[in-house]
Enzyme design. Structure first.
Site, PDB file in Angstrom:
ATOM      1  CB  SER A 251     -49.990 -28.489  42.977  1.00 12.94           C
ATOM      2  OG  SER A 251     -51.313 -28.960  42.852  1.00 12.94           O
TER       3      SER A 251
ATOM      4  CD  GLU B  56      -2.936  -0.997   0.040  1.00  8.87           C
ATOM      5  OE1 GLU B  56      -3.409   0.121  -0.241  1.00  8.87           O
ATOM      6  OE2 GLU B  56      -3.186  -2.027  -0.620  1.00  8.87           O
TER       7      GLU B  56
END
Length: 708
Positions: free
Chosen positions: A396, A93
């Site tokens: 229950s 680059e």
């Protein structure tokens, strides 16, 4: 003379014109440069530059279990980035990176020649510094003004920062495709590796992505990506960064393949729940882009095994139901196979065969830290969390609140209570009982005149199985989950008192003020029910469930830290008496499946009408867990009666066998003020020394039976 005068005039006019043009040019240039500089951000902002970061979620053992991110990005110091990767970037680059002052005039000249030859403004000439200025501050559009600003910014950045600092910023912010920003995120995305383990070839592939991440994506275009990687390696060799042998070895490395998303990743219901907690508090931007570190209460290993066991057990129950309906299902498929009627028509079995669902939670009894949270059999199928969002009847499993209300009214575990038929009627204002009735036949006769009346409601509760035992101890009533005992108790102590107990325990959902509340006709969420019942196991001290231990920002600053708030809701003595009776549910009652764990466990099953909801909640002195199973559409099959709360207790036990394997087998601590005595379990009175079936019962001192 006239020529000389004309010459002077002409000269002055020319000078004025030149000066005017120069003035206009200077003024225009000044305005243009002001416009250019007006669009430039201050370079010093790079010192505090914070890109969009990933927020990470950890379990109780500091294991990374999830990431919240829109962009996959992580910041890493230059020293932690492999040298091969740094060299590859410079080679490809900006080979003059360490020589130029932000701009490469050779690169600009080369780009101009290329563009002139091709007639297209395509060739790039940006240095790493220019790319950094563009990536952080500017747009990607190809305009002259942007290029000028980019160049000016690059020079300013070079003046403000060192080369290593610029390279570090660049490598952390560059976009590398697949949602990955920065080289660390790219290493994880493409190779599922940490940066320091990257090979030379892998580093070259990542750098090769920079010009066009989509074009050189190894998942989408593996051949093109391989060519690009090899080009990067060749350039690195030409510039002396690697040797020929290293080049040849790196070119032999295999290309990465797309990682298959982990199916049924554990803990997704838990993750979604904490998202619902944290996103409103910190905002979407902070949660998804702020780089938070979120330390949670979940134990991901326990979560994983719990999910696997629950899914496996419910799948087997599905197959059992399907077999009874004459439907064949694939154990590996949530969808049932097509059934065929006698006339040859095909039917959709889902109309008759919904998939059994489940939910499961584990929490720390004392602190409320949630260790396991399962909201269903597949987060990919349904995001609905049945542990925190579904309101189901507890059946229950609600009875412990009624029994606590009785204990607070001076009942003891040995108190004889009515397991006798009763009838409730509503006179338009309140529910009342026919106290003089003692058998179902008499109740049926008494109710006949009122059945046809629209203004007179009658309710005749029954025990499961229809049997009643007359007068039994409070303990036996809970162990055998006697419905008639529950409704007679709520009638005796009062519905408001039971509601008050449930509220103090931690129930926040609406509770109907009717006698049927004793049988669990209200609707609750699992998380509130588990937290409330845990109060009794914690010596009467209530703590809320919590899911997040602490949250830190990207710099390690603590944003929040959990502090448990304790509420002394019930006396330690009454809480112990209730827990001691709930231990009997596991030892001799409907929760005996959990007894095989070989440790003290207090529990309660729950089965609602038509078996629509099946529960088991069990607790040790340290850990509480709840299991629920049922159908999302509230359906119950005719042959579904084989499933009860005891069914849920079985797979609860399978899970907890693993969860509790490293927990000490402690019993519930006996608080001060508790005494024990042998009683006759049938009469509730003191047992003679020679009695064979005597029972060692707990009492608050002074409330023991006085007679034999």
């Amino acid at each position: 003379m006239k020529k000389s005068f004309k010459k002077i005039i002409f000269t002055k006019l020319f000078l004025f014109s030149v000066l005017g043009a120069l003035f206009v040019f200077i003024l225009g240039g000044a305005i243009f440069m002001r416009y250019i500089f007006a669009g430039l951000p201050p370079v010093y902002e790079l010192e505090e530059y914070t890109p969009s970061l990933t927020s990470k979620v950890y379990d109780r053992n500091q294991k990374l279990i999830h990431e919240f991110s829109i962009e996959k990005r992580s910041m890493v110091p230059l020293a932690d980035i492999p040298v091969d990767l740094q060299n590859a970037v410079v080679a490809m680059e900006d080979r003059e990176f360490f020589e130029h002052a932000g701009l490469s005039f050779k690169g600009i000249f080369r780009a101009l020649l290329h563009d002139a030859a091709t007639g297209r403004a395509k060739q790039g000439a940006s240095t790493l510094t220019q790319q950094l200025s563009r990536g952080v501050f500017l747009s990607q559009e190809k305009k002259l003004i942007r290029k000028i600003r980019e160049a000016i910014l690059a020079v300013q950045i070079e003046h403000q920062f060192s080369k290593p600092e610029i390279l570090q910023l660049y490598l952390n912010q560059i976009y590398l495709g697949e949602g990955a920003y920065g080289v660390k995120a790219a290493a994880k995305r493409y190779f599922n590796k940490d940066l320091d383990t990257l090979t030379t070839g892998e580093a070259a592939l990542i750098v090769g992505l920079i010009p066009a991440p989509g074009r050189y994506n190894p998942f989408a275009n593996p051949k093109l990506a391989e060519q690009r990687r090899n080009l990067v390696l060749q350039v690195m060799k030409e510039q002396g960064y690697i040797k020929q042998e290293e080049l040849e070895e790196a070119k032999k490395e295999p290309m990465p393949t797309r990682q298959t998303a982990a199916e049924n990743k554990p803990g997704l219901y838990f993750i979604e729940h904490i998202r619902r907690i944290l996103e409103p508090k910190y905002g979407t931007e902070t949660l998804w882009k702020g780089g938070l570190n979120i330390y949670t209460t979940v134990d991901i290993d326990q979560q994983t095994l719990a999910e696997n066991i629950m899914n496996e057990r419910l799948q087997k129950l599905d197959e059992q139901v399907a077999k009874g309906l004459g439907i064949e299902i694939d154990p590996n498929d949530a969808e049932a196979e097509t059934a065929t009627e006698e006339d040859g028509t095909l039917t959709d079995p889902q109309a008759d065969y919904p998939r059994l669902q489940g939910a499961f939670m584990v929490r720390d009894v004392k602190t409320g830290a949630v260790r396991v949270l399962i909201g269903g059999r597949g987060f990919d199928e349904s995001k609905f969390n049945r542990a925190t969002q579904a309101k189901r009847q507890p059946g229950s499993s609600f009875k412990p609140y009624v029994w606590m209300a009785a204990l607070q009214k001076k009942y003891t575990p040995a108190t004889l209570v009515k397991d006798l038929p009763t009838m409730f009627y509503n006179d338009g204002r309140n529910w009342r009982t026919f106290n003089e009735m003692s058998d179902l036949y008499s109740l049926d006769l008494a109710s006949q005149p009122f059945i046809s009346s629209k203004d007179f409601n009658v309710w005749v509760p029954k025990n499961y199985g229809g049997r009643n035992d007359g007068w039994i101890t409070l303990r036996k009533g809970l162990e055998k989950s006697k419905n008639l005992v529950a409704v007679n108790l709520i009638d005796a102590v009062g519905v408001p008192e039971v509601v008050r107990v449930a509220r103090k325990a931690g129930i926040t959902s609406a509770l109907p003020r009717v006698p049927a509340l004793a049988l669990g006709v209200s609707v609750l969420t699992m998380d509130e029910h588990l937290a409330a019942l845990s109060t009794f196991a914690n010596a009467g001290i209530h703590t809320d469930n919590y899911y997040v231990e602490r949250v830190e920002d990207a710099n390690g600053r603590v944003l929040e830290k959990h502090v448990s708030v304790e509420d002394a809701a019930f006396s330690p003595q009454n809480s112990y008496l209730l827990i001691n009776m709930m231990k009997g549910v596991v030892q001799r009652g409907s929760g005996t499946a959990a007894a095989r764990l070989g440790r003290p466990i207090a529990g309660k099953t729950g089965t609602t009408q038509s078996h629509r909801d099946m529960w088991f909640v069990g607790m040790t002195p340290h850990t509480a867990a709840a299991a629920w199973m049922g159908y999302d559409d509230d359906t119950s099959h005719e042959n579904g009666a084989r499933f009860t709360g005891s069914t849920a207790a079985r797979w609860w036990t399978d899970i907890m066998e693993q969860v509790l394997k490293n927990e000490a087998k402690d019993d519930f601590a006996v608080p001060e003020g508790i005494s024990f005595a042998y009683i006759n379990p049938a009469t509730g009175k003191l047992a003679m020394p020679t009695e064979r079936n005597k029972f060692w019962e707990a009492f608050i001192k002074g409330t023991e039976p006085k007679s034999y």
